[in-house]
Design a protein around this motif. Sequence first.
Motif, mmCIF file in Angstrom:
data_model
loop_
_atom_site.group_PDB
_atom_site.id
_atom_site.type_symbol
_atom_site.label_atom_id
_atom_site.label_comp_id
_atom_site.label_asym_id
_atom_site.label_seq_id
_atom_site.Cartn_x
_atom_site.Cartn_y
_atom_site.Cartn_z
ATOM 1 N N ARG B 306 -9.940 9.973 32.585
ATOM 2 C CA ARG B 306 -9.401 8.834 33.337
ATOM 3 C C ARG B 306 -10.499 7.811 33.607
ATOM 4 O O ARG B 306 -10.278 6.607 33.541
ATOM 5 N N GLU B 307 -11.677 8.324 33.901
ATOM 6 C CA GLU B 307 -12.769 7.405 34.193
ATOM 7 C C GLU B 307 -13.141 6.580 32.970
ATOM 8 O O GLU B 307 -13.334 5.368 33.053
ATOM 9 N N ALA B 309 -11.230 5.937 30.523
ATOM 10 C CA ALA B 309 -10.095 5.050 30.251
ATOM 11 C C ALA B 309 -10.170 3.798 31.127
ATOM 12 O O ALA B 309 -9.881 2.692 30.679
ATOM 13 N N ASP B 310 -10.588 3.990 32.392
ATOM 14 C CA ASP B 310 -10.717 2.848 33.302
ATOM 15 C C ASP B 310 -11.716 1.825 32.793
ATOM 16 O O ASP B 310 -11.592 0.630 33.054
ATOM 17 N N ARG B 311 -12.735 2.316 32.102
ATOM 18 C CA ARG B 311 -13.793 1.399 31.641
ATOM 19 C C ARG B 311 -13.379 0.644 30.398
ATOM 20 O O ARG B 311 -14.034 -0.306 30.009
ATOM 21 N N SER B 312 -12.317 1.104 29.762
ATOM 22 C CA SER B 312 -11.888 0.474 28.524
ATOM 23 C C SER B 312 -11.336 -0.920 28.820
ATOM 24 O O SER B 312 -10.663 -1.122 29.827
ATOM 25 N N PRO B 315 -5.539 -1.702 28.391
ATOM 26 C CA PRO B 315 -4.864 -0.710 29.221
ATOM 27 C C PRO B 315 -4.738 0.626 28.470
ATOM 28 O O PRO B 315 -4.345 0.647 27.306
ATOM 29 N N VAL B 316 -5.109 1.690 29.133
ATOM 30 C CA VAL B 316 -5.030 3.020 28.526
ATOM 31 C C VAL B 316 -4.163 3.902 29.421
ATOM 32 O O VAL B 316 -4.423 4.009 30.615
ATOM 33 N N THR B 317 -3.124 4.481 28.862
ATOM 34 C CA THR B 317 -2.297 5.413 29.619
ATOM 35 C C THR B 317 -2.806 6.831 29.352
ATOM 36 O O THR B 317 -2.938 7.233 28.205
#
Lengths: 217, 421
Positions: B306-307, B309-312, B315-317
């Motif tokens: 999740r972390e 993904a947040d930096r991407s 938007p990443v689900t």
Amino acid sequence: MPARRLSIVLAEDSLLLREGLASILDRAGHEVRDAVGDADTLLAVVRKEPPDLVITDVRMPPGHSDEGLRAAAAIRAELPGIGILVLSQYVADAYLSSLLESTTGGIGYLLKDRVGHVTEFLASLDRVADGGTVVDPEVVRQLLARRRDDGPLAALTPRELEVLALMAEGRVNSSIAEQLVVSEAAVRKHVGNIFAKLHLDDGRDRRVSAVLTYLRG
Amino acid sequence: MNTAWAALTSRRYLVSSWPWRSYAYLLSSVPAGAATICVLIGAAAVSALLSPILVGVLLLTAFPLLGVLIGIMERYRARLMMPAGISTPHAQVPQSTGLRERLRFRRREQASVRALGYGFLFGVFLWPLNALFAGVSLAVLAITLVAPFIADDDEIGMGPWTLTTFWEGLLFLVLFGPIWYTVSSYLLGWLAAGQAELAKVMLGPREDELRRNLADLRRSRLDLVDAFETERARIERHLHDGVQQRLVGLTMTLGLAELDLPEGEGRRLVVKAHGEAEAALADLREAVRGIHPRVLIDHGLEAAVREVADRSPMPVTVRMELPRRLPPPIEAAAYFVVSEALGNVAKHAQASRCEVDGWIVDDQLVVTIADDGIGGADPTGGTGLTGLVTRLDALGGTLDLTSPPGGPTRLRMETPCRLDD
């Protein structure tokens, strides 16, 4: 001189940082009652004579994992009146849950880098000592990134998002107004809009935890 | 054509390289076999001579080591007949073992004794046989080829025939040559293939040895992955306790200096230095995250994914259903796959969104990363994923990429949830 002279216990295993922190607190007129290097000693001195505030590193001997967080949880359970500020070399929202479990008492979670911004750091310290919540902007950024697909959040204007982020950091309206260079009345209006759009209760006392709870999903 | 046996049944056998390989295999056995028997007899003689002073008896116990050498030579030679080669039956000895221990271990191995047995068979029986068959056959072939020229000068007797003129010799070459080549090629082909097969049986690994070799291999690769993990942890710790602390200390000092300095050029420079120190800290944190992410260790795969993904930037689900923590090397491998994949999606895919799913089925961890981008990803293009494949391989896992031109791209990794064999 600060609004109030706090008695502080400091736990940090690096001698360099322990002394750096102590000198900053000392200069600000606070009393660094004890400065210790590990979690066990921290618990011992706090139990012996509770201070106003505990500042602790997350990673400390002997395990160098999350000893500081566990000590913080233990202190919070035993002596809920003590404000706790957790400092870390690295912050992530995954750690919030263990910090925000109890809703009473001041709590803070900041990157160590923030200490260098002395004035702001000291203000955070006062907020935590007064029972407030302080969350690192980096953590708030992560939380907002996580919820960006969310319907209600997408309905906020960019300015409202800024206000929401600052609220999540634990700032009060006056501080938000100062940061964004707007009037406090404008901030109040934004806050009202945000709470309406997110369907939250604007309970004045616990609005930080309301916002954080919302953001953490 | 992969094996001598398949070649022998092929219609193209006579025009393939196999008859000549067979010749080479059989003829090379002559010096090899002669050398083997000389060494064996020599060693036996030396031990017999020295037997009164006990050393000779000790020397006898070292005979299986000669078997090891014979095995090496013969496995090498067998590659003529078996291009895939014969794998070694010997167990791996840890690198740290001393020479003496190593020799003692080899001496006691069953495979060494087996190779010594092959050596006796080879030295006493096989190479004279080969010398006879291949030698005669080659000699007849050679004489048949030059028969017209010899018969021109002189008369030669070839079995029941006597050839006296060039034309008789040529007739003989044309009529008898092909027959002899065919007969001898098949005969020697069978002989050579049979001997190579015998070498494989006696010098190759038995089934239990194969299994053990496989287990050895897997264990040593796991050790490698482990060492890799340990080293990463050490580097991270080093950065955390050393450089990072000093930089934080520096920001504190600069922060204090800012308070004391009056407005002006000096203060402006200190504020700038403070900003630069903070940027260095941020860079360092980013680097540490790539080496050994703390949140992965403390909170597991889902939180770490999740972390990242947040930096991407897109938007990443993230949907992960992992009921329990997994062994650290598996979590690390999965984390770095996701991290690398999201990095690639952001860089190349021109995707508007991305989905990361993770679940456990039949004790296998499955993680997929799918985007809606342009596709056409080349799995061999980057070094990032290649390294991860090696890492997954050691864990017994796999990585599959489907990325048709036009998209979408989907990466799927699968790995057992357990480290044991």
